[in-house]
Design a protein around this motif. Structure first.
Motif, PDB file in Angstrom:
ATOM      1  N   GLU A 207      -6.741  12.302   8.838  1.00 44.26           N
ATOM      2  CA  GLU A 207      -7.209  11.167   8.039  1.00 44.26           C
ATOM      3  C   GLU A 207      -8.721  11.097   8.148  1.00 44.26           C
ATOM      4  OE1 GLU A 207      -5.522   7.527   9.497  1.00 44.26           O
ATOM      5  OE2 GLU A 207      -6.442   7.714  11.461  1.00 44.26           O
TER       6      GLU A 207
ATOM      7  N   VAL B 223      -4.034  10.016   2.463  1.00 41.44           N
ATOM      8  CA  VAL B 223      -4.834   9.171   1.571  1.00 41.44           C
ATOM      9  C   VAL B 223      -4.081   7.872   1.338  1.00 41.44           C
ATOM     10  CG1 VAL B 223      -5.898   8.982  -0.702  1.00 41.44           C
ATOM     11  CG2 VAL B 223      -5.781  11.211   0.436  1.00 41.44           C
ATOM     12  N   ARG B 224      -4.703   6.775   1.723  1.00 41.65           N
ATOM     13  CA  ARG B 224      -4.094   5.461   1.515  1.00 41.65           C
ATOM     14  C   ARG B 224      -4.603   4.892   0.205  1.00 41.65           C
ATOM     15  NH1 ARG B 224      -4.781   6.026   7.008  1.00 41.65           N
ATOM     16  NH2 ARG B 224      -2.908   5.634   8.222  1.00 41.65           N
ATOM     17  N   LYS B 225      -3.679   4.441  -0.636  1.00 35.37           N
ATOM     18  CA  LYS B 225      -4.063   3.930  -1.959  1.00 35.37           C
ATOM     19  C   LYS B 225      -3.837   2.432  -2.048  1.00 35.37           C
ATOM     20  CE  LYS B 225      -3.057   8.250  -4.239  1.00 35.37           C
ATOM     21  NZ  LYS B 225      -2.420   8.912  -5.352  1.00 35.37           N
TER      22      LYS B 225
ATOM     23  N   PRO C 290       0.827  -1.203   0.000  1.00 35.93           N
ATOM     24  CA  PRO C 290       0.000   0.000   0.000  1.00 35.93           C
ATOM     25  C   PRO C 290       0.865   1.258   0.000  1.00 35.93           C
ATOM     26  CG  PRO C 290      -0.077  -1.103   2.134  1.00 35.93           C
ATOM     27  CD  PRO C 290       0.709  -1.972   1.210  1.00 35.93           C
ATOM     28  N   THR C 291       0.367   2.286  -0.659  1.00 36.35           N
ATOM     29  CA  THR C 291       1.072   3.557  -0.678  1.00 36.35           C
ATOM     30  C   THR C 291       0.167   4.627  -0.069  1.00 36.35           C
ATOM     31  OG1 THR C 291       0.247   4.065  -2.881  1.00 36.35           O
ATOM     32  CG2 THR C 291       2.386   2.963  -2.744  1.00 36.35           C
ATOM     33  N   THR C 292       0.774   5.727   0.323  1.00 37.75           N
ATOM     34  CA  THR C 292       0.002   6.833   0.869  1.00 37.75           C
ATOM     35  C   THR C 292       0.372   8.108   0.139  1.00 37.75           C
ATOM     36  OG1 THR C 292       1.673   7.223   2.577  1.00 37.75           O
ATOM     37  CG2 THR C 292      -0.176   5.823   3.185  1.00 37.75           C
ATOM     38  N   ALA C 293      -0.540   9.043   0.172  1.00 37.69           N
ATOM     39  CA  ALA C 293      -0.306  10.357  -0.416  1.00 37.69           C
ATOM     40  C   ALA C 293      -0.836  11.396   0.559  1.00 37.69           C
ATOM     41  CB  ALA C 293      -1.015  10.475  -1.755  1.00 37.69           C
TER      42      ALA C 293
END
Length: 83
Positions: free
Chosen positions: A48, A81-83, A3-6
Motif C-alpha cells: 500500500e 487501492v482504496r476508493k 469504501p471499496t478496494t482494488a
C-alpha cells in the motif's frame, strides 16, 4: 456507500519497500530465498502507498527480505487501492 478496494498489479523495487514486520519464520524465509536464487518467481506481494509515495509491505515480508538477501531487485506486487 461503503469504501471499496482494488488490487492493481505492479512491479516494485525491493530496495524501496518499507517492511513493518521482521522475518519471524526462518524456514519460510529460506524457502523463498532458494526459489528466488534459482531464478523462479514467488507469489506477488501486497503493498500500500504511504504518504510521500513509499510503499509498505502488507503481505510479503519474508519474500521481500529473501529478495534483498539474494540480490533480487524487483518483485511483482499488488498495490492496494482504496476508493
Amino acid at each position: 456507500g461503503s469504501p471499496t478496494t482494488a488490487l492493481v498489479r505492479i512491479e516494485v523495487s525491493v530496495a524501496d519497500l518499507v517492511m513493518t514486520n521482521p522475518v519471524a519464520n526462518r524456514a519460510r524465509h529460506g524457502m523463498y530465498s532458494r526459489i528466488l536464487a534459482a531464478g523462479e518467481a514467488v507469489p506477488p506481494l501486497v503493498v500500500e502507498e504511504l504518504a510521500g509515495g513509499k510503499l509498505r509491505v502488507v503481505d510479503g515480508n519474508h519474500r521481500t527480505q529473501a529478495a534483498r538477501d539474494v540480490g533480487v531487485s524487483r518483485l511483482v506486487a499488488f498495490l492496494l487501492v482504496r476508493k
